[in-house]
Design a protein around this motif. Structure first.
Motif, short mmCIF file in Angstrom:
data_model
loop_
_atom_site.label_atom_id
_atom_site.label_comp_id
_atom_site.label_asym_id
_atom_site.label_seq_id
_atom_site.Cartn_x
_atom_site.Cartn_y
_atom_site.Cartn_z
N LEU A 1 51.99 43.61 37.37
CA LEU A 1 52.29 42.62 36.34
C LEU A 1 53.73 42.78 35.84
O LEU A 1 54.39 41.79 35.53
CB LEU A 1 51.28 42.71 35.20
N HIS B 1 55.87 41.08 38.59
CA HIS B 1 55.73 39.62 38.54
C HIS B 1 56.41 39.05 37.29
O HIS B 1 57.05 38.00 37.36
CB HIS B 1 54.25 39.21 38.59
N MET C 1 52.03 33.39 41.62
CA MET C 1 50.64 33.16 41.20
C MET C 1 50.30 31.67 41.26
O MET C 1 51.16 30.83 40.98
CB MET C 1 50.42 33.66 39.79
N PRO D 1 46.71 28.87 40.45
CA PRO D 1 45.51 28.88 39.60
C PRO D 1 44.43 29.85 40.10
O PRO D 1 43.82 30.57 39.31
CB PRO D 1 45.05 27.42 39.66
N THR E 1 44.86 32.56 41.68
CA THR E 1 45.28 33.95 41.43
C THR E 1 44.81 34.36 40.03
O THR E 1 44.22 35.44 39.85
CB THR E 1 46.83 34.06 41.50
N LEU E 2 45.05 33.48 39.06
CA LEU E 2 44.66 33.79 37.68
C LEU E 2 43.14 33.83 37.53
O LEU E 2 42.60 34.67 36.80
CB LEU E 2 45.27 32.76 36.72
N LEU F 1 42.10 37.11 38.90
CA LEU F 1 42.47 38.16 37.94
C LEU F 1 41.47 38.22 36.80
O LEU F 1 41.07 39.31 36.37
CB LEU F 1 43.84 37.86 37.35
N SER F 2 41.03 37.06 36.33
CA SER F 2 40.09 37.10 35.21
C SER F 2 38.71 37.55 35.67
O SER F 2 37.99 38.19 34.91
CB SER F 2 40.12 35.83 34.38
N ARG G 1 38.93 41.26 35.50
CA ARG G 1 38.85 41.70 34.08
C ARG G 1 37.42 41.63 33.56
O ARG G 1 36.97 42.52 32.84
CB ARG G 1 39.74 40.84 33.20
#
Ligand code: DP6
Length: 328
Positions: free
Chosen positions: A243, A246, A259, A261, A263-264, A267-268, A271
């Motif tokens: 992070l 990036h 990144m 959409p 990718t995010l 990532l979530s 998490r």
């Protein structure tokens, strides 16, 4: 020497847990920061180098198709250094195939140039010295220096002018049976190649100096965590590394944004798995839109299933610590 000479080798891709981003010497292609990777099985590149009379230039065939002139020029530069050392003048036909998408952020240049350095060395009749092959590969693409070795590998930062800089193995694959679950979010080539992305970041990002100053301490955490086999130490440091680089690239002008959409979304998912399901899993991204999740062998199936259900994730690849270069 007698001709033609041919050699075939196989190398694995690698994923940096502590990222390389930025160069201290562009001519020698020396990294400005240390990086630490895991070599990934079963993401292989197989490369055959054949030295042939009658060719007036090197030919590079990637996955059965002629490579772009820019890619061939990079291969020729690497071959030229090895040919000069061996006293060989013959041009080469290079055939390389990947078992993963080319130039999509899955470090295919790493395994490709590592395989080329090793195969060219052998085709030129030289003994394969891994330290030398790693230094040769590093000059073509710094992440490639790491793919000569198996398991967990470190490439130190290079002081300007240090032409011999090579990667070293931190620990063999047998040291720690981790998994990297690659969530593939796009097929095809990436928009901004790493070399261009890092040059532009160095030239225009106000956060570049901060990244270069911070990266060694992050690499220290990753190294200590690997040696002690502490996923809870490696994982957070790995996410911090990705992070931070990036963010540094995004602050370039104009921004370098790898990144997407998906990718995010991936990532979530990582998490959520960590916060809600208490799975020890952390994410990393390279110069592309894919997300790579680091977890234990026991959790890999659950992580893979959750990523597959994530919007925009096309497929997953579960990778384990892989071997160094193999001569076929
Ligand atoms: C984000 O090794 O492809 O994957 O040396 O210019 O060829 P060049 O760059 P390259 O950069 C890889 C960057 C990265 C992080 C990493 O693998 O360490």
């Amino acid at each position: 020497m007698s001709q033609p000479k041919q050699a075939t080798v196989r190398t694995c891709a690698n994923i940096a847990l502590a990222k390389y981003w930025g160069k201290s010497d562009v001519t020698l292609n020396l990294p400005a920061v240390p990086s630490i990777s895991m070599t990934l099985s079963p993401m292989f590149t197989t490369t055959t180098v054949t030295l042939m009379a009658g060719l007036d230039r090197d030919e590079l065939i990637l996955g059965g198709k002629p490579a772009l002139p820019k890619e061939t020029a990079r291969a020729t530069a690497l071959l030229d250094r090895i040919r000069a050392r061996a006293g060989v003048t013959l041009k080469a036909r290079i055939e390389s195939t990947n078992e993963f998408p080319t130039a999509s952020g899955l470090a295919s240049s790493a395994s490709g140039f590592a395989a080329l350095a090793a195969a060219a060395t052998l085709a030129c009749g030289l003994k394969l010295d891994l330290n030398q092959a790693s230094a040769d590969a590093r000059q073509a693409s710094a992440s490639a220096a790491r793919s000569l070795f198996g398991g967990y590998v470190e490439l130190p930062a290079g002081a300007p002018g240090d032409s011999s800089l090579a990667a070293t193995q931190l620990a063999p694959a047998s040291h720690w049976d981790l998994r990297i679950v690659v969530a593939v979010t796009a097929e095809g080539r990436k928009a901004v190649l790493s070399t261009d992305g890092m040059t532009h970041t160095r030239d225009t990002s106000p956060y570049y100096a901060a990244w270069v100053n911070t990266a060694p301490a992050i690499a220290d955490q990753v190294r200590a965590g690997i040696l002690a086999r502490k996923l809870e130490q490696v994982g957070p440091a790995m996410e911090h590394s990705t992070l931070a680089f990036h963010a540094c690239a995004m602050a370039a002008a104009p921004a370098v944004i790898y990144m997407r959409p998906a990718t995010l979304a991936a990532l979530s998912t990582v998490r959520r798995l960590r916060d809600d399901d208490h799975i020890s899993v952390w994410a990393t991204m390279d110069a592309g839109p894919h997300v790579k999740a680091l977890c234990s062998a026991t959790d890999a199936d659950r992580v893979s299933q959750a990523l597959l259900k994530t919007e925009g994730v096309l497929r997953t690849i579960v990778a384990s610590p892989g071997p160094g270069v193999e001569i076929l």
